[in-house]
Design a protein around this motif. Structure first.
Motif, PDB file in Angstrom:
ATOM      1  N   GLN A  37       5.097  -4.077   1.753  1.00  0.00           N
ATOM      2  CA  GLN A  37       3.906  -4.891   1.541  1.00  0.00           C
ATOM      3  C   GLN A  37       2.645  -4.081   1.853  1.00  0.00           C
ATOM      4  O   GLN A  37       1.637  -4.221   1.171  1.00  0.00           O
ATOM      5  N   ILE A  38       2.719  -3.218   2.833  1.00  0.00           N
ATOM      6  CA  ILE A  38       1.565  -2.383   3.196  1.00  0.00           C
ATOM      7  C   ILE A  38       1.286  -1.360   2.102  1.00  0.00           C
ATOM      8  O   ILE A  38       0.149  -1.200   1.665  1.00  0.00           O
ATOM      9  N   SER A  39       2.335  -0.656   1.635  1.00  0.00           N
ATOM     10  CA  SER A  39       2.107   0.378   0.612  1.00  0.00           C
ATOM     11  C   SER A  39       1.676  -0.235  -0.712  1.00  0.00           C
ATOM     12  O   SER A  39       0.959   0.393  -1.486  1.00  0.00           O
ATOM     13  N   GLU A  40       2.075  -1.471  -0.964  1.00  0.00           N
ATOM     14  CA  GLU A  40       1.630  -2.136  -2.188  1.00  0.00           C
ATOM     15  C   GLU A  40       0.118  -2.341  -2.147  1.00  0.00           C
ATOM     16  O   GLU A  40      -0.583  -2.171  -3.152  1.00  0.00           O
ATOM     17  N   LEU A  41      -0.405  -2.662  -0.986  1.00  0.00           N
ATOM     18  CA  LEU A  41      -1.852  -2.816  -0.836  1.00  0.00           C
ATOM     19  C   LEU A  41      -2.578  -1.483  -1.032  1.00  0.00           C
ATOM     20  O   LEU A  41      -3.747  -1.456  -1.392  1.00  0.00           O
ATOM     21  N   GLN A  42      -1.861  -0.383  -0.801  1.00  0.00           N
ATOM     22  CA  GLN A  42      -2.462   0.945  -0.942  1.00  0.00           C
ATOM     23  C   GLN A  42      -2.277   1.510  -2.346  1.00  0.00           C
ATOM     24  O   GLN A  42      -2.689   2.630  -2.608  1.00  0.00           O
ATOM     25  N   GLY A  43      -1.618   0.750  -3.229  1.00  0.00           N
ATOM     26  CA  GLY A  43      -1.488   1.190  -4.613  1.00  0.00           C
ATOM     27  C   GLY A  43      -0.073   1.377  -5.116  1.00  0.00           C
ATOM     28  O   GLY A  43       0.125   1.733  -6.280  1.00  0.00           O
ATOM     29  N   CYS A  44       0.924   1.190  -4.286  1.00  0.00           N
ATOM     30  CA  CYS A  44       2.312   1.307  -4.726  1.00  0.00           C
ATOM     31  C   CYS A  44       2.591   0.198  -5.744  1.00  0.00           C
ATOM     32  O   CYS A  44       2.243  -0.961  -5.535  1.00  0.00           O
ATOM     33  N   ASP A  45       3.200   0.536  -6.881  1.00  0.00           N
ATOM     34  CA  ASP A  45       3.411  -0.407  -7.979  1.00  0.00           C
ATOM     35  C   ASP A  45       4.835  -0.947  -7.918  1.00  0.00           C
ATOM     36  O   ASP A  45       5.804  -0.208  -8.133  1.00  0.00           O
ATOM     37  N   ILE A  46       4.988  -2.253  -7.662  1.00  0.00           N
ATOM     38  CA  ILE A  46       6.325  -2.838  -7.520  1.00  0.00           C
ATOM     39  C   ILE A  46       7.038  -2.984  -8.865  1.00  0.00           C
ATOM     40  O   ILE A  46       8.219  -3.296  -8.894  1.00  0.00           O
ATOM     41  N   THR A  47       6.346  -2.722  -9.980  1.00  0.00           N
ATOM     42  CA  THR A  47       7.002  -2.790 -11.284  1.00  0.00           C
ATOM     43  C   THR A  47       7.605  -1.449 -11.689  1.00  0.00           C
ATOM     44  O   THR A  47       8.284  -1.362 -12.697  1.00  0.00           O
ATOM     45  N   LYS A  48       7.366  -0.403 -10.876  1.00  0.00           N
ATOM     46  CA  LYS A  48       7.912   0.926 -11.159  1.00  0.00           C
ATOM     47  C   LYS A  48       9.143   1.184 -10.301  1.00  0.00           C
ATOM     48  O   LYS A  48       9.413   0.475  -9.338  1.00  0.00           O
ATOM     49  N   SER A  49       9.874   2.255 -10.627  1.00  0.00           N
ATOM     50  CA  SER A  49      11.075   2.617  -9.874  1.00  0.00           C
ATOM     51  C   SER A  49      10.704   3.357  -8.587  1.00  0.00           C
ATOM     52  O   SER A  49       9.564   3.791  -8.425  1.00  0.00           O
ATOM     53  N   ALA A  54       7.677   7.459  -5.668  1.00  0.00           N
ATOM     54  CA  ALA A  54       7.760   8.634  -4.796  1.00  0.00           C
ATOM     55  C   ALA A  54       6.917   9.769  -5.371  1.00  0.00           C
ATOM     56  O   ALA A  54       6.246  10.489  -4.631  1.00  0.00           O
ATOM     57  N   LYS A  55       6.934   9.939  -6.696  1.00  0.00           N
ATOM     58  CA  LYS A  55       6.104  10.959  -7.342  1.00  0.00           C
ATOM     59  C   LYS A  55       4.621  10.680  -7.119  1.00  0.00           C
ATOM     60  O   LYS A  55       3.816  11.598  -7.032  1.00  0.00           O
ATOM     61  N   ALA A  56       4.282   9.395  -7.035  1.00  0.00           N
ATOM     62  CA  ALA A  56       2.891   9.002  -6.825  1.00  0.00           C
ATOM     63  C   ALA A  56       2.504   9.086  -5.349  1.00  0.00           C
ATOM     64  O   ALA A  56       1.363   8.822  -4.992  1.00  0.00           O
ATOM     65  N   GLY A  57       3.481   9.430  -4.488  1.00  0.00           N
ATOM     66  CA  GLY A  57       3.180   9.607  -3.066  1.00  0.00           C
ATOM     67  C   GLY A  57       3.491   8.400  -2.211  1.00  0.00           C
ATOM     68  O   GLY A  57       3.062   8.330  -1.059  1.00  0.00           O
ATOM     69  N   PHE A  58       4.244   7.449  -2.735  1.00  0.00           N
ATOM     70  CA  PHE A  58       4.605   6.270  -1.960  1.00  0.00           C
ATOM     71  C   PHE A  58       6.090   6.282  -1.651  1.00  0.00           C
ATOM     72  O   PHE A  58       6.889   6.778  -2.424  1.00  0.00           O
TER      73      PHE A  58
END
Length: 153
Positions: A37-49, A54-58
């Motif tokens: 939930q925290i990383s999603e607020l920072q831009g992690c996309d829950i619709t991606k794998s 991980a490539k995006a840094g999350f």
């Protein structure tokens, strides 16, 4: 009176259903994406794998494959114990399983106080586990009363 209170309390406890902070669907999306939930607020996309995030840094980086040359221990490698004058006191080799050789001879090592400690003769060696600390790896000779630094090669 006590029986009535006890009965009301028992009915209340049995009637309560568990409350969940997030829905089952959202929890599964978080798991599959490697987000929190925290990383999603920072831009992690829950619709991606997980890999895409991980490539995006999350999320957690992928573990190295078996047989990879990347070490799992901060101690592995070649080290040199130097005196204050810069002379080499000992050469140290540590493998990925934390087996230690001093001047080509195996010695027993143990983890203690945040580092790896081992002894060769009268010299005690200490290599810190936190590689961000600089000039914290040292050796001491109890007979001669001298000490020095250990440097990674």
């Amino acid at each position: 009176m006590n029986k009535a209170i006890f009965a009301a309390l028992a009915i209340t406890l049995l009637a309560q259903s568990p409350a969940y902070a997030i829905s089952e669907k959202y929890r599964k999306q978080l798991e599959q994406s490697g987000c929190t939930q925290i990383s999603e607020l920072q831009g992690c996309d829950i619709t991606k794998s997980k890999a895409e995030n991980a490539k995006a840094g999350f999320g957690e980086p992928a573990a190295p494959a078996a047989g990879s040359t990347k070490s799992q221990t901060p101690y592995a490698g070649q080290w040199v114990a130097k005196s204050a004058s810069g002379a080499t006191v000992a050469t140290i080799r540590i493998d990925e399983k934390e087996h230690v050789w001093v001047n080509g001879k195996p010695v027993k090592a143990k983890r203690t106080d945040g580092g790896l400690q081992f002894r060769a003769g009268t010299i005690l060696f200490m290599i810190q586990g936190d590689r961000r600390l600089k000039d914290e790896d040292y050796w001491t000779d109890s007979d001669a009363g001298i000490k020095g630094l250990i440097q990674a090669e």
